[in-house]
Design an enzyme around this catalytic site. Structure first.
Site, PDB file in Angstrom:
ATOM      1  N   ALA A   1       0.995  -1.257   0.116  1.00 26.75           N
ATOM      2  CA  ALA A   1       0.090  -0.010   0.015  1.00 26.75           C
ATOM      3  C   ALA A   1       1.053   1.280  -0.159  1.00 26.75           C
ATOM      4  CB  ALA A   1      -0.654  -0.053   1.177  1.00 26.75           C
TER       5      ALA A   1
ATOM      6  N   GLY B   1      -0.666  -5.136   1.226  1.00 24.10           N
ATOM      7  CA  GLY B   1      -1.773  -5.634   0.889  1.00 24.10           C
ATOM      8  C   GLY B   1      -1.687  -6.035  -0.936  1.00 24.10           C
TER       9      GLY B   1
ATOM     10  N   GLU C   1      -2.343  -9.252  -0.177  1.00 22.78           N
ATOM     11  CA  GLU C   1      -3.987  -9.708   0.383  1.00 22.78           C
ATOM     12  C   GLU C   1      -4.957  -9.471  -0.838  1.00 22.78           C
ATOM     13  OE1 GLU C   1      -4.420  -7.619   4.858  1.00 22.78           O
ATOM     14  OE2 GLU C   1      -2.729  -5.531   3.451  1.00 22.78           O
TER      15      GLU C   1
ATOM     16  N   GLU D   1       4.049  -5.675   7.587  1.00 19.43           N
ATOM     17  CA  GLU D   1       3.329  -5.029   8.371  1.00 19.43           C
ATOM     18  C   GLU D   1       4.121  -4.898   9.581  1.00 19.43           C
ATOM     19  OE1 GLU D   1       0.289  -5.989   5.388  1.00 19.43           O
ATOM     20  OE2 GLU D   1       1.468  -6.581   5.812  1.00 19.43           O
TER      21      GLU D   1
END
Length: 259
Positions: A66, A112, A115, A135
């Site tokens: 992200a 992300g 994910e 993360e």
């Protein structure tokens, strides 16, 4: 909707979505997530679309995470809202789509990006792929379903190891632990995804959608068996079921119409 961060094209009933931010390693920012939400909704509603392939522009990255700068000063409440909106409009929307989504993972799939790949129904990785959820190195945890979907795919122990150590694994290891379905040379990545979807396209569309719904219910609902029974019953009411039975009896190939 005209996209600034995606390339979207339908060819032979397959929707190709390319995250087109190569200089930023295809990182997910707000605008990209908004565009993804739009094209995912289109895929679900379009009769023309029978399957979806998501990939990243270039050879270096599928999605390298992200865009951290966008939410570096968020409060806890804003963080919750960010995750909730992403779940609803993008990640859960992919998982719950009646159309099969395949992530074609070229290069880095981190944070992300991984994910997003895990929200897809299948994952194919190029042999140079690197996957991970880093993360905790930022003082965060995965917020777009990573803790849940990684556990579902690889088991509790391996998920905790990958998330708490924040280490990357290569494509071969990802296949070994069940995180990806196949590993192929990068030049064969899209063609392998197309091969899978072209096989699925020969099957009854409503039955494919029902099967996806029932499988996802096995994970996300208290009693997935009930969903399976209900979807099984609904299939008997379709024209495609009658065609499938007739073709079987007549020893010919089925011609499904999605009704």
């Amino acid at each position: 909707m005209e996209y600034q961060n995606l390339i979207s094209e339908v060819k032979e009933n397959i929707l190709y979505i390319t995250i087109n931010r190569e200089k930023a390693l295809n990182a997910l920012n707000k605008d990209t997530l908004s565009e993804l939400a739009d094209v995912i909704a289109f895929a679900g509603k379009s009769i023309e679309v029978r399957g979806v392939i998501i990939t990243g522009a270039g050879e270096k990255a599928f999605i390298a995470g992200a865009d951290i700068k966008e939410f570096s000063d968020y409060s806890g409440k804003q963080g919750e809202e960010l995750a909730s909106l992403g779940h609803d409009k993008v990640f859960n929307a992919i998982e719950n789509s009646p159309k099969p989504f395949i992530a074609a993972i070229n290069g880095f799939a981190l944070g992300g990006g991984l994910e997003l790949a895990m929200a897809c129904h299948m994952r194919i990785a190029s042999d140079n792929a690197k996957l991970g959820l880093p993360e905790v190195t930022l003082g965060l945890i995965p917020g777009y379903g990573g803790t849940q979907r990684l556990t579902q795919l690889v088991g509790k122990g391996k998920a905790i190891e990958m998330i708490t150590m924040a280490s990357m694994i290569n494509a071969i290891e990802a296949e070994k632990i069940g995180l990806v379905n196949y590993v192929v040379p990068q030049t064969d990545l899209i063609s392998r995804a197309e091969e899978i979807l072209n096989t699925i396209k020969l099957r009854a569309p409503l039955a494919v959608a029902a099967a996806i719904k029932a499988v996802i219910a096995s994970i996300n609902e208290v009693d997935g068996y009930t969903t399976e029974i209900e979807e099984f019953g609904k299939c008997f009411e379709t024209e495609d079921f009658k065609e499938g039975v007739a073709a079987f009896v007549e020893k010919r190939k089925s011609v499904f119409v999605g009704r």
